[in-house]
Motif scaffolding. Structure first.
Motif, PDB file in Angstrom:
ATOM      1  N   GLU A 179      30.281   4.253  15.479  1.00 51.27           N
ATOM      2  CA  GLU A 179      30.361   4.901  16.797  1.00 51.27           C
ATOM      3  C   GLU A 179      31.671   4.534  17.479  1.00 51.27           C
ATOM      4  O   GLU A 179      32.106   3.390  17.438  1.00 51.27           O
ATOM      5  CB  GLU A 179      29.168   4.475  17.667  1.00 51.27           C
ATOM      6  N   ASN A 180      32.284   5.529  18.117  1.00 52.61           N
ATOM      7  CA  ASN A 180      33.560   5.346  18.825  1.00 52.61           C
ATOM      8  C   ASN A 180      34.628   4.702  17.934  1.00 52.61           C
ATOM      9  O   ASN A 180      35.377   3.834  18.355  1.00 52.61           O
ATOM     10  CB  ASN A 180      33.353   4.490  20.077  1.00 52.61           C
ATOM     11  N   GLY A 192      25.913   2.644  10.950  1.00 51.44           N
ATOM     12  CA  GLY A 192      26.428   3.479  12.024  1.00 51.44           C
ATOM     13  C   GLY A 192      27.908   3.220  12.294  1.00 51.44           C
ATOM     14  O   GLY A 192      28.423   2.133  12.083  1.00 51.44           O
ATOM     15  N   GLU A 244      20.999   9.712  20.461  1.00 49.70           N
ATOM     16  CA  GLU A 244      22.368  10.172  20.625  1.00 49.70           C
ATOM     17  C   GLU A 244      22.425  11.687  20.439  1.00 49.70           C
ATOM     18  O   GLU A 244      21.417  12.340  20.211  1.00 49.70           O
ATOM     19  CB  GLU A 244      23.304   9.482  19.624  1.00 49.70           C
ATOM     20  N   ASP A 289      31.333  10.328  15.847  1.00 51.37           N
ATOM     21  CA  ASP A 289      30.310   9.300  15.682  1.00 51.37           C
ATOM     22  C   ASP A 289      29.457   9.717  14.498  1.00 51.37           C
ATOM     23  O   ASP A 289      29.089  10.890  14.368  1.00 51.37           O
ATOM     24  CB  ASP A 289      29.428   9.194  16.936  1.00 51.37           C
ATOM     25  N   THR A 349      23.528   7.744  15.744  1.00 50.95           N
ATOM     26  CA  THR A 349      24.865   7.604  15.173  1.00 50.95           C
ATOM     27  C   THR A 349      25.421   6.189  15.259  1.00 50.95           C
ATOM     28  O   THR A 349      26.456   5.908  14.674  1.00 50.95           O
ATOM     29  CB  THR A 349      25.857   8.554  15.869  1.00 50.95           C
ATOM     30  N   ASN A 350      24.754   5.292  15.986  1.00 55.38           N
ATOM     31  CA  ASN A 350      25.307   3.938  16.104  1.00 55.38           C
ATOM     32  C   ASN A 350      24.605   2.921  15.217  1.00 55.38           C
ATOM     33  O   ASN A 350      24.939   1.743  15.231  1.00 55.38           O
ATOM     34  CB  ASN A 350      25.308   3.466  17.559  1.00 55.38           C
TER      35      ASN A 350
END
Length: 251
Positions: free
Chosen positions: A249-250, A247, A168, A219, A160-161
């Motif tokens: 993420e966060n 990606g 992940e 994410d 996901t990043n």
């Protein structure tokens, strides 16, 4: 007997007992579906961005026609745990069926292990439900899948990043409690064979995960590509490709 020293990809034996087959060893588990031919990242195949890839694992597998069911060792990855304990094997199963030019796949997976954080015991439960479809229509072909799951990173590859790390989608610890991680993924790839020398393919994949806790953000990652397989001679080919892995993420 086998010693260390090389990277073992497949090492297994299979007994055909007439009504079915019984496999012991390491090879691809039932939840490995290859609908894409994306070549970036060591043949990424959109596997971590919406595809279904459980990898090559040691297992016991029974096959009855188009139905497969396997028992394998659970992946007990979770950050911050004092210890983990496995009390039952993980289970993966798939069923394939084909009707003329169209094929379907159904897949399920389940595993559970206990986790200790200080003096507190909890468990991490993972499951996956998946559907795959493919079709061949003369020179054209298409295939794809969709899946839903919980803590799916313990069973399949998820990125996901955007670093293509395939690592992940795991549960997390919030204090001494396990927080589950919900996941959804989907991909599609389509191609056209012009002749014996040229094949063209495009694909798109998407995956997202979200912790089951208030205030959590999703994410997510997506990947898309266009490539051409150029065959110079039997067994000799190269694949120019242009693509993206993106990606988020966060937030």
């Amino acid at each position: 007997e086998y010693g260390t020293g090389v990277n073992v990809r497949k090492l297994y034996g299979e007994w055909n007992f007439g009504g079915g087959k019984f496999l012991v060893g390491q090879t691809y588990t039932p939840l490995n579906w290859f609908y894409s031919d994306q070549v970036f990242g060591g043949d990424n195949d959109l596997l971590a961005q919406g595809g279904l890839y459980s990898g090559r694992e040691g297992m016991l597998q029974l096959t009855f026609g188009d139905f497969k069911v396997a028992l394998l060792a659970p992946n007990t990855t979770i950050a911050g745990a004092t210890s983990t304990e496995v009390k039952m094997p993980g289970v993966e199963a798939s069923y394939s069926m084909k009707m003329d030019t169209v094929g379907f796949k159904l897949g399920v997976g389940y595993q559970k292990f206990d986790v200790t954080v200080g003096a507190v015991d909890d468990d991490v439960t993972s499951y996956i439900l998946a559907l795959g479809v493919n079709g061949n229509f003369g020179a054209f072909y298409v295939g794809g899948n969709v899946y839903w799951g919980q803590n799916a990173g313990n069973m399949i590859a998820i990125d996901t990043n955007g670093d293509n790390g395939w690592d992940e989608g795991y549960a997390a610890l919030n204090g001494t409690a396990v927080v589950d991680n919900d996941a959804m993924g989907a991909m599609i790839a389509a191609g056209f064979t012009l002749n014996d020398m040229f094949n063209f393919e495009a694909g798109y994949g998407y995956v997202e995960t979200e912790y089951d806790i208030a205030g959590s953000t999703k994410d997510k990652a997506q990947s898309y590509y266009l490539n051409a397989t150029v065959t110079l001679a039997p067994g000799v080919f190269f694949v120019p490709e242009i693509g993206v892995i993106d990606g988020d993420e966060n937030g």
